[in-house]
Design a protein around this motif. Structure first.
Motif, short mmCIF file in Angstrom:
data_model
loop_
_atom_site.label_atom_id
_atom_site.label_comp_id
_atom_site.label_asym_id
_atom_site.label_seq_id
_atom_site.Cartn_x
_atom_site.Cartn_y
_atom_site.Cartn_z
N THR A 575 31.21 32.44 43.19
CA THR A 575 32.91 32.79 42.73
C THR A 575 32.63 34.18 41.76
O THR A 575 33.38 35.03 42.01
N LYS A 576 32.05 33.86 40.83
CA LYS A 576 31.93 34.94 39.75
C LYS A 576 31.19 36.31 39.97
O LYS A 576 31.44 37.17 39.77
N PHE A 577 30.14 36.09 41.10
CA PHE A 577 29.48 37.15 41.60
C PHE A 577 30.37 38.03 42.52
O PHE A 577 30.43 39.25 42.34
N GLU A 578 31.11 37.37 43.37
CA GLU A 578 32.17 37.87 44.29
C GLU A 578 33.16 38.76 43.40
O GLU A 578 33.40 40.14 43.47
N GLU A 579 33.68 38.07 42.20
CA GLU A 579 34.68 38.68 41.49
C GLU A 579 34.11 39.87 40.84
O GLU A 579 34.71 41.10 40.70
N GLY A 580 32.89 39.77 40.20
CA GLY A 580 32.26 41.10 39.71
C GLY A 580 31.96 42.23 40.70
O GLY A 580 32.14 43.51 40.38
N ALA A 581 31.65 41.99 42.00
CA ALA A 581 31.42 42.93 43.04
C ALA A 581 32.51 43.65 43.37
O ALA A 581 32.21 44.69 43.60
N MET A 582 33.55 42.81 43.66
CA MET A 582 34.72 43.60 43.81
C MET A 582 35.78 44.01 42.86
O MET A 582 36.85 44.52 43.07
N ALA A 583 35.45 44.09 41.50
CA ALA A 583 36.44 44.17 40.52
C ALA A 583 37.13 45.67 40.48
O ALA A 583 38.01 45.77 40.35
N SER A 584 36.19 46.59 41.03
CA SER A 584 36.48 47.96 40.83
C SER A 584 37.81 48.24 41.91
O SER A 584 38.25 49.43 41.69
N THR A 585 37.90 47.59 42.90
CA THR A 585 38.77 47.57 43.83
C THR A 585 39.90 46.69 43.61
O THR A 585 41.02 46.83 44.58
N GLU A 586 40.03 45.68 42.66
CA GLU A 586 41.02 44.61 42.59
C GLU A 586 42.44 45.42 42.41
O GLU A 586 42.68 46.13 41.29
N LEU A 587 43.43 44.73 43.06
CA LEU A 587 44.60 45.60 42.83
C LEU A 587 45.62 44.25 42.87
O LEU A 587 46.98 44.43 42.49
N PHE A 588 45.26 43.12 42.81
CA PHE A 588 46.00 41.87 42.70
C PHE A 588 45.45 40.79 41.65
O PHE A 588 44.09 40.91 41.52
N PRO A 589 46.24 39.81 41.27
CA PRO A 589 45.63 38.93 40.26
C PRO A 589 44.75 37.95 41.29
O PRO A 589 45.11 37.82 42.47
N LYS A 590 43.76 37.38 40.67
CA LYS A 590 42.92 36.55 41.20
C LYS A 590 43.69 35.26 41.84
O LYS A 590 44.48 34.48 41.16
N VAL A 591 43.30 34.49 43.12
CA VAL A 591 44.02 33.51 43.55
C VAL A 591 42.84 32.47 43.50
O VAL A 591 41.72 32.48 44.03
N LYS A 592 43.17 31.33 42.71
CA LYS A 592 42.07 30.25 42.82
C LYS A 592 41.89 29.67 44.17
O LYS A 592 42.55 29.43 44.98
N ASP A 593 40.40 29.54 44.24
CA ASP A 593 39.75 29.19 45.49
C ASP A 593 39.95 30.12 46.63
O ASP A 593 39.21 29.87 47.84
N ALA A 594 40.29 31.14 46.21
CA ALA A 594 40.23 32.23 47.60
C ALA A 594 38.92 32.77 47.49
O ALA A 594 38.65 33.41 46.44
N MET A 595 38.28 33.10 48.56
CA MET A 595 37.16 33.62 48.41
C MET A 595 36.71 34.14 50.09
O MET A 595 37.05 33.78 50.86
N MET A 596 36.22 35.45 49.82
CA MET A 596 35.79 36.30 51.06
C MET A 596 34.34 35.90 51.42
O MET A 596 33.96 36.02 52.41
N SER A 597 33.39 35.61 50.54
CA SER A 597 31.98 35.31 50.85
C SER A 597 31.82 34.40 51.89
O SER A 597 30.94 34.23 52.83
N THR A 598 32.56 33.22 51.56
CA THR A 598 32.29 32.21 52.52
C THR A 598 32.74 32.02 53.74
O THR A 598 32.54 31.31 54.63
#
Length: 680
Positions: A575-598
C-alpha cells in the motif's frame, strides 16, 4: 481417449474444433505434444551435419507447432470462457510449459549449434528476415539462461515456473472478485439519474440471478461505468467505487498483495541472474525505449506538460460543483459523475445522446468498411466455423481478388467466464513454409453493453473507439506477410505493438468514416453533423486528467520493476509503496483500501511489466502517423498502402524505428500528440 487436440483439425481452414474440445482433453494432449516437440529438438541437436541456418535456426522456429496450438487454445479459453476445470487445467499445465521452455533455452547442445551459426552470420548471405530470426534466437537463449552455470540454471527454472503459477493465481483472484460482487438495488428512487439502458440491463441481470423486481449492478465495465457517470445517489457511487478499487485487497484468501511481493522479488532475481541491475533493464533492452532512464524521462516530460492542465480540470469540476450548489468535497467517486454533467453542459453531448447511432452490428460493419477502403479486404460471415460460445461470430477475410487472408473471430459481451477488458488474440500466426502461406486465425474479445429483449446492443462512443482499437491489433495480425511466425503480425517490440491499434481509433472522429456506419438504429438517420462536431470538440475534454492517470500507472509499473533485487525484497508494505510511486500524479485524497496494484493485471498477469508506458509512447507514434493521413486524406490509398507495406505486413521482421521512418519519411515527433490532446 479420442482427443481432437491431437488430430489434424478436420475443420474449415484448420480452425480449432471447439465443438469437440473438452477440458479433460488438454492435459493428455499437452503431455503428448511436449513429447513430440522434444523429439523435434532432439532431431536438431543430434544432426550429424554442421550447424546451418536451415537445419538449426529455422528448424527450431518450426518446431513445437502442435504444442503452441494447444497452449494458445487453453490460454484463450482461460481468458474468454473459463470455468473451474479450465482454471485447474491451466494451473496444472503452466509449470509444464515453463519447464519445456526452460529445457529448450538451457539445452547446451542446442545453444552451441545456434552459437555456431551466429558466429558465421556475416558469411551466410541471409536476407533481412533471416538475420532478424537468427539475432532473436541467439538473444533468446542468452536472455533465458543459456550461459548460466548449472546451479543458476536450476534456479532460473524454478523462478520461471513459480512466476507462471503466480500470474495465473493473480488473474484468477481478480476474476473471482469481479464476478462475486453485486450492488443490489431494491428501491426505484436509487436509480435516479441512470439512463434507461443501464436500468434495463440491471433489471435483466437481476432476473438472471433470481432477483426479479430488483436491479443488480456489477464491477463489469458496461455496468460499472454508466453507474459511476450517472447515478445521483452519492453513497451508492461511493459503495460501488470502493468495491471496484478494493478487488483482491481484502487480506483474505484472494488477496494479491503477497503474490505481488513474490512476483516483484522473483522477477528482480531472474534479471540479476542474467546480469541485469533490475527487471526493467532486462525488459527494456528489447524495446524501442531502450532503457529505464529514457522511459522515466519520457514520462516525466509528458507529466510536466499534462499535470498543470489536469489540475485546472479538477479545479473546474470543483467550481462546477459549487455552481450547482452541491455541498461536497470532490472525491474519486464523484469525478466521473460531475465530469459527465459538465461535459453535457459544455458540449451538449453524452453517451445516451450518441448510443442510438452506434448499434454494435452497424459499428462492426463500419470497422469492416474502413478496413476495406484502406486495405482492400472484405469480410464474409461464416456459419460453419466451430466456436467456444454462442456469442462468438466468425468471418472469412478476403482480398479484392477473392483470395483468403484470415479467419476473424468476434466475442463482444461480458459473462462470468470472461475476464474484463478488451484484447486481440490469435490461434495461429501467419507464416510461410514449403511454398505455402499459412494464414492467421485472429480474435477480438471485448466486454460491451449486451443486447436485451427488445433492445439491441448500443455502444457508448468509448466502446466504439475500443472496438476500432482492438480491430487495429487484428489488422496487424491479419495482414501479416512474414516468413516466420515469431516475426509475424503483432510479434513486435512491446512499445510498438500499440501503434496499429491506436492509430485506427483516429478514424472514429472523422465524418467521412462515421458516415459509413453511424446511423440511428430505429430511423436509419445518419448521425447529425452537429453531433460529429461535438464529438470532435469534446475529444480533448479532460484529456490532461486521462494522461496523468495513464502516466501514474506507468510510473507504478516502473517503480516495481526498476528495483534491484535487494530493494525488491525489502518492500514491506505494498500500500505504501503504491502511494509513493504514484504520489507525483495524485489529484485526490487517498481512499482507504483502494489499490491499483492488486488488480493491475497488465503487469502482474499479462505482458506489460516494465511496458505500461508503451500506451503513451505509441500515442506519439499514432498521432504523428495519422497526421499524414489527415494531410493526404483519411482514405488516401497511397498512404494506406505505405502503412500496410511498411508497418502492418512487416511485423517484427525489421527494427520498428526503421519501419516507422520508412513510412513517415522521418523519426516521430511529439507535436501531433500534444496538439491532439490539447496540451500544446
Amino acid at each position: 481417449m479420442n482427443n481432437p487436440l491431437l488430430k489434424s483439425y478436420n475443420t474449415p481452414f484448420q480452425t480449432p474444433p471447439f465443438d469437440q474440445i473438452k477440458a479433460a482433453h488438454f492435459m493428455p494432449a499437452i503431455e503428448e505434444a511436449i513429447k513430440e516437440a522434444n523429439l523435434e529438438i532432439e532431431a536438431i541437436t543430434s544432426e550429424n551435419e554442421a550447424p546451418t541456418f536451415e537445419n538449426t535456426v529455422e528448424a527450431l522456429e518450426f518446431s513445437g507447432k502442435k504444442l503452441h496450438d494447444i497452449a494458445s487454445i487453453l490460454s484463450n479459453l482461460n481468458s474468454a470462457e473459463t470455468n473451474e476445470q479450465i482454471q485447474a487445467t491451466a494451473r496444472e499445465a503452466s509449470p509444464l510449459f515453463s519447464e519445456f521452455s526452460n529445457n529448450i533455452f538451457q539445452n547446451t547442445r542446442l545453444f552451441e549449434r545456434i552459437n555456431a551459426v551466429y558466429a558465421k552470420k556475416e558469411e551466410l548471405g541471409l536476407d533481412k528476415e533471416q538475420k532478424v530470426l537468427l539475432e532473436n534466437s541467439y538473444k533468446a537463449f542468452k536472455r533465458n539462461g543459456a550461459d548460466l552455470n548449472v546451479k543458476d540454471k536450476a534456479r532460473f527454472k524454478e523462478i520461471s515456473k513459480r512466476l507462471s503459477e503466480l500470474s495465473l493465481s493473480y488473474g484468477e483472484n481478480v476474476l473471482a472478485e469481479t464476478n462475486e460482487y453485486e450492488l443490489v438495488i431494491s428501491e426505484e428512487k436509487d436509480l435516479s439519474g441512470l439512463p434507461d439502458s443501464a436500468i434495463k440491463q440491471a433489471a435483466n441481470t437481476a432476473k438472471s440471478k433470481g432477483k426479479e423486481g430488483q436491479w443488480v449492478f456489477s464491477l463489469q465495465a458496461p455496468s460499472f461505468l454508466p453507474f459511476m457517470e450517472n447515478a445521483d445517489n452519492r453513497k451508492l457511487r461511493e459503495q460501488l467505487y470502493k468495491a471496484y478499487m478494493a478487488k483482491a485487497n481484502k487480506n483474505d484468501a484472494r488477496d494479491n498483495k503477497t503474490i505481488i511481493q513474490e512476483i516483484v522479488t522473483l522477477r528482480s532475481e531472474k534479471a540479476g541472474l542474467l546480469g541485469y541491475a533490475s527487471y526493467a533493464d532486462y525488459v527494456l533492452e528489447e524495446r524501442m525505449a531502450e532503457d529505464k532512464f529514457k522511459v522515466q524521462k519520457f514520462l516525466d516530460d509528458l507529466l510536466q506538460q499534462a499535470l498543470p492542465k489536469a489540475k485546472e480540470e479538477v479545479s473546474e469540476i470543483k467550481a462546477f460543483i459549487q455552481e450547482l450548489g452541491d455541498d461536497i468535497d470532490l472525491q474519486r467517486w464523484d469525478w466521473a459523475y460531475y465530469s459527465e454533467k459538465l461535459k453535457k453542459k459544455k458540449y451538449a453531448i453524452d453517451d445516451e445522446l450518441l448510443r442510438p447511432y452506434f448499434k454494435l452490428e452497424n459499428v462492426l460493419d463500419g470497422v469492416f468498411q474502413t478496413a476495406e477502403k484502406l486495405y482492400d479486404i472484405r469480410f464474409e460471415e461464416l456459419k460453419n466455423i466451430p466456436v467456444y460460445h454462442e456469442d462468438v461470430t466468425t468471418y472469412e477475410v478476403k482480398n479484392m481478388a477473392g483470395e483468403h487472408v484470415a479467419i476473424f473471430y468476434t466475442d463482444f459481451h461480458p459473462r462470468e467466464g470472461k475476464r474484463g477488458g478488451a484484447w486481440m488474440t490469435g490461434y495461429r500466426d501467419q507464416y510461410r513454409r514449403d511454398g505455402e502461406d499459412i494464414r492467421p486465425l485472429v480474435s477480438n474479445v471485448c466486454n460491451f453493453t449486451p443486447s436485451s429483449p427488445g433492445n439491441p446492443s448500443l455502444l457508448t462512443f468509448n466502446e466504439v473507439t475500443t472496438l476500432f482499437h482492438e480491430f487495429g491489433h487484428a489488422l496487424h495480425a491479419m495482414l501479416a506477410n512474414s516468413k516466420y511466425a515469431s516475426l509475424s503480425g503483432a510479434n513486435v517490440y512491446w512499445d510498438f505493438v500499440e501503434l496499429p491499434s491506436q492509430i485506427f481509433e483516429n478514424w472514429c472522429y472523422e465524418k467521412e468514416c462515421l458516415d459509413l456506419f453511424a446511423r440511428h438504429y430505429e430511423t436509419g438517420e445518419k448521425i447529425p453533423q452537429e453531433y460529429i462536431e461535438k464529438i470532435k470538440a469534446s475529444s480533448t475534454y479532460h484529456e490532461a486528467y486521462a494522461t496523468v492517470r495513464q502516466i501514474s500507472l506507468a510510473l507504478l509499473d516502473m517503480a516495481y520493476f526498476s528495483l534491484d533485487h535487494e530493494a525488491a525484497q525489502s518492500i514491506a508494505d505494498i500500500t505504501k509503496f503504491e502511494e509513493g510511486a504514484m504520489a507525483s500524479t495524485e489529484l485526490f485524497p487517498k481512499v482507504k483500501d483502494a489499490m491499483m496494484s492488486t488488480q493491475f493485471g497488465h503487469i502482474f498477469a499479462g505482458g506489460y511489466a516494465s511496458g505500461y508506458y508503451s500506451y503513451k509512447w505509441a500515442e506519439v507514434l499514432d498521432a504523428d502517423a495519422f497526421s499524414l493521413f489527415k494531410e493526404k486524406g483519411i482514405f488516401n490509398k497511397e498512404v494506406a498502402k505505405s502503412f500496410k507495406d511498411n508497418i502492418l505486413s512487416k511485423g517484427g521482421s525489421e527494427h520498428p524505428m526503421e519501419l516507422y521512418k520508412r513510412f513517415r519519411g522521418r523519426a516521430p515527433k511529439i507535436d501531433a500528440l500534444l496538439e491532439r490532446a490539447g496540451l500544446k
